[in-house]
Design an enzyme around this catalytic site. Structure first.
Site, PDB file in Angstrom:
ATOM      1  N   GLY A  60     -53.119 -28.694  69.396  1.00  0.00           N
ATOM      2  CA  GLY A  60     -52.534 -28.145  68.184  1.00  0.00           C
ATOM      3  C   GLY A  60     -52.980 -26.752  67.823  1.00  0.00           C
ATOM      4  N   GLY A  89     -52.082 -23.970  69.290  1.00  0.00           N
ATOM      5  CA  GLY A  89     -51.019 -22.984  69.477  1.00  0.00           C
ATOM      6  C   GLY A  89     -50.945 -22.371  70.850  1.00  0.00           C
ATOM      7  N   THR A 118     -49.156 -23.358  73.604  1.00  0.00           N
ATOM      8  CA  THR A 118     -47.778 -23.272  74.088  1.00  0.00           C
ATOM      9  C   THR A 118     -46.996 -22.208  73.335  1.00  0.00           C
ATOM     10  OG1 THR A 118     -47.827 -25.623  74.672  1.00  0.00           O
ATOM     11  CG2 THR A 118     -45.665 -24.604  74.455  1.00  0.00           C
ATOM     12  N   GLU A 154     -76.581 -44.968  36.819  1.00  0.00           N
ATOM     13  CA  GLU A 154     -75.956 -43.745  36.307  1.00  0.00           C
ATOM     14  C   GLU A 154     -76.289 -42.528  37.160  1.00  0.00           C
ATOM     15  OE1 GLU A 154     -75.860 -41.051  32.214  1.00  0.00           O
ATOM     16  OE2 GLU A 154     -76.824 -43.027  32.222  1.00  0.00           O
TER      17      GLU A 154
END
Length: 712
Positions: A251, A253, A255, A471
């Site tokens: 993913g 980039g 290609t 708390e």
């Protein structure tokens, strides 16, 4: 609307006007630059005759044809009187000639130059219409008897000019067919039929300007491509450079960068998917590979791009004796050798640029990717914040959007790939499309909130109301979750982003539940690991499991890796580790933890009952920057827990939750839950034939405590 504590810049009307002016000016500059680059490169190709354009199997020289058309027309325009040219037949012929130029020499020109010619065509048609209206024979046919000719002509002219103006606006703001922006994959190329060995496309419309960031990589690609496109310039120096290998995570980039390279230099783009080459017949894959190289070379100038190179060029196997009874290893070796030979055969061919991509660089045969076959290795990594801003801008540039600040979203997406940003923008665009409006900042915020890490196998979501904490513990956890949800804001305030948290406390205090709470509230993928998951098994398998978990967490980031019982997973001084390969597991954990980078967006959560038994290297490395003590709940917390566990059950009159807690003090939440369930069962024994559970008494709780704890 922003969240409490957040402030986002609002754009005024002036900002809106200047934003659009700047956007238009930027597009104009890019158009002039692309046109100049195309003209210069095409002219040099025409002169050198090293590369020839091919369209429909025929060659042509765009600049030479344009000169042959333009020069005679210019000579005629200078020699003849103007009135011979400014008439409707000449203007109509000029518009037809320009249309043919668009379909011929300028068929592959940048869209900016083509739009200018289209505007010129519309202007010629407007002049032709004007002259035609003033031609007496035509006006005699159109005019009504007794009508005011001058007024009628005026109305027709006003209507024509307004129509021409609308046409010009449509030409200017229309999108080029097939143009894609941002970093994405070439879907049209990948959809080749199973009978096709590859896909040859025309010159792609995308350019380097459509790729966000990666400026250093673009410069290196330009240098190598120039060597192949201008061989006469470099031949006397003996320079031959070819082969660009792009590697990096999925993913990022790779290609799209290859496709943009072809578009930047106006080259044909030949996409090769290795899966279309693999067959069951001996020798057919090698033959198909040779044919693919030959087909690409016939289309030069061309970028020949091999995707997933590791499918064809994996490391060759050493075959000795009967080590390959099925012949599979010999077949893979043959494919790798054929690939190397094809690279050697075509790499010196002018106009032939070889590119390839892989996610698994280490798996490739070193002989294939050595210098002399692939001269340039470029890592396409996950984008940094500045690059993410560029990617958002590119992805949104061709979509209807309102102006808003993108820096906010770049800050909130650390470790996100370019493909994920593209998907995020598409998600936001879908929200805007549903309401028929421009994309706004709130759409991206909504897409971010609904996105996040979604890989959470078998994890039950935990909300704040499902857990009872002291708390100070709840306050620390809320602060931690707020920092994880908005790292950009934390960095802006100068706060360090936590890298991990260690939950320390006795068994049964809810440490695992807190880990699931963090994953739920931060919307991250969740990967729990225990000693039983990785230790034991065959030698090497345990190490592989550890690597696979970290790799999966990086792929589906943002994510959380949950190390349960860390003293068993990462013991100090190999205290609980008996076998040699289990010692390797500890070392593998240390390697994976040390290799984590901020852009991976992985948060570590660990639990332990004995922090002193954990390997000191883990604690010293700073990965577990937060340590939260999860102790036995106090009386008030125990009362809230007991009310939660007794939901639907009644206590006998005179007995309160506070009275029960006084007899069950010092219990962990898990023990209190078990006692509550056991007390209900003891009360059930008194139900007889009734359908309602009798009220619980103190004796039920005492018997339940004895059953669970083994003491009165």
């Amino acid at each position: 609307m922003s969240r409490p504590g957040e402030s986002y810049r609002r754009f005024s009307a002036t900002d809106w006007v200047f934003w659009h002016m700047g956007h238009a000016l930027g597009n104009f500059r890019r158009g002039v630059r692309d046109s100049a680059i195309w003209g210069g490169r095409t002219a040099s190709e025409d002169v050198s005759r090293q590369t020839v354009r091919r369209t429909g199997g025929k060659t042509h020289r765009p600049i030479l044809i344009l000169l042959l058309i333009a020069v005679p027309i210019a000579v005629i325009a200078v020699l003849v009187p103007p009135e011979w040219l400014i008439n409707w037949p000449v203007m109509l012929a000029a518009s037809l000639l320009l249309v043919q130029v668009l379909r011929g020499p300028l068929g592959e020109a940048p869209s900016f130059l083509r739009k200018i010619i289209k505007i010129a065509v519309s202007f010629c048609l407007l002049i032709a219409l004007t002259k035609l209206l003033y031609w007496t024979p035509v006006w005699g046919v159109l005019a009504r008897p007794g009508a005011d000719s001058s007024r009628t002509r005026a109305w027709i002219m006003v209507t024509s000019v307004l129509g021409w103006f609308v046409v010009v606006l449509w030409i200017v703001f229309s999108r080029s067919k097939g143009r894609r922006t941002g970093i994405t994959t070439s879907a049209s190329v990948r959809e080749a039929s199973s009978n096709d060995l590859s896909r040859v496309s025309k010159v792609p419309q995308v350019r380097f300007s459509d790729v966000g960031g990666l400026e250093g990589l673009k410069d290196q690609i330009r240098q190598l491509v120039h060597v192949q496109l201008e061989p006469s310039k470099y031949k006397r120096y003996g320079v031959v450079r070819n082969g660009i290998l792009l590697y990096g995570p999925r993913g990022s980039g790779k290609t799209f960068l290859a496709e943009a390279t072809a578009g930047e230099f106006r080259l044909n783009y030949y996409y090769l998917s290795p899966t279309t080459l693999i067959t069951t017949w001996v020798g057919e894959t090698e033959r198909a590979l040779r044919n693919a190289f030959a087909e690409a070379a016939a289309q030069k100038p061309v970028v020949f791009f091999i995707d997933e190179l590791d499918s064809l060029g994996t490391g060759r196997q050493v075959l000795a004796g009967a080590g390959d009874p099925g012949g599979g290893g010999r077949s893979y070796n043959s494919i790798a050798i054929e690939l190397m030979q094809s690279v050697d055969r075509y790499r010196e061919l002018p106009g032939f640029i070889l590119m390839a991509a892989t996610n698994l660089l280490d798996s490739l045969d070193e002989a294939l990717i050595r210098p002399g076959r692939f001269d340039l290795r470029l890592r396409v990594d996950l984008p940094d914040e500045a690059t993410r801003v560029n990617i958002f801008e590119v992805q949104l540039s061709k979509k209807p959007r309102s102006p808003f600040d993108l820096q906010e979203f770049a800050r909130k997406t650390p470790g996100v790939s370019a493909a994920k940003i593209a998907a995020l923008v598409d998600h936001a665009a879908a929200f805007a499309a549903e309401e028929g409006r421009n994309i706004q900042a709130r759409d991206l915020r909504r897409a971010l909130e609904e996105g996040g890490g979604r890989d959470r196998p078998l994890v039950q979501p935990v909300q704040w109301e499902d857990i009872v904490l002291d708390e100070h513990v709840e306050r620390d956890l809320r602060t931690l979750i707020q920092l994880l949800n908005d790292p950009g804001r934390a960095e802006k305030m100068g706060l360090d982003i936590p890298t991990g948290v260690m939950l320390v406390g006795p068994p049964g205090t809810g440490k695992s539940m807190i880990a699931r709470l963090i994953a739920t509230q931060t919307r991250r993928s969740f990967y729990p690991i225990t000693a039983a998951d990785v230790l034991g098994g065959l030698t090497g398998e345990s190490v592989k499991r550890v690597s696979e978990v970290f790799a999966r967490a990086k792929e589906h980031s943002p994510s959380i890796i949950f190390l349960d019982e860390m003293d068993g997973l990462l013991p100090g001084n190999n205290r609980y580790v008996g076998q040699q390969h289990d010692i390797q597991v500890v070392d593998q954990f240390m390697i994976e933890i040390s290799n984590l980078q901020p852009e991976h967006s992985i948060f570590l959560v660990g639990t332990t009952n004995h922090v002193e038994n954990i390997d000191s290297r883990v604690l010293r490395g700073g990965r577990f920057s937060e340590k939260i003590e999860i102790g036995i709940p106090g009386p008030e917390a125990l009362q809230r827990l007991l009310r939660k566990y007794l939901a639907g059950a009644q206590l006998e009159p005179g007995l309160s939750v506070k009275d029960v807690v006084e007899h069950l003090s010092g219990l962990a939440p898990a023990d209190l839950e078990a006692i509550s369930k056991a007390a209900k069962r003891f009360a059930f024994n008194r139900a007889g034939e009734e359908d309602q559970l009798p009220a619980l008494n103190l004796s039920d709780f005492k018997l339940a405590a004895q059953r669970v704890r083994g003491a009165a």
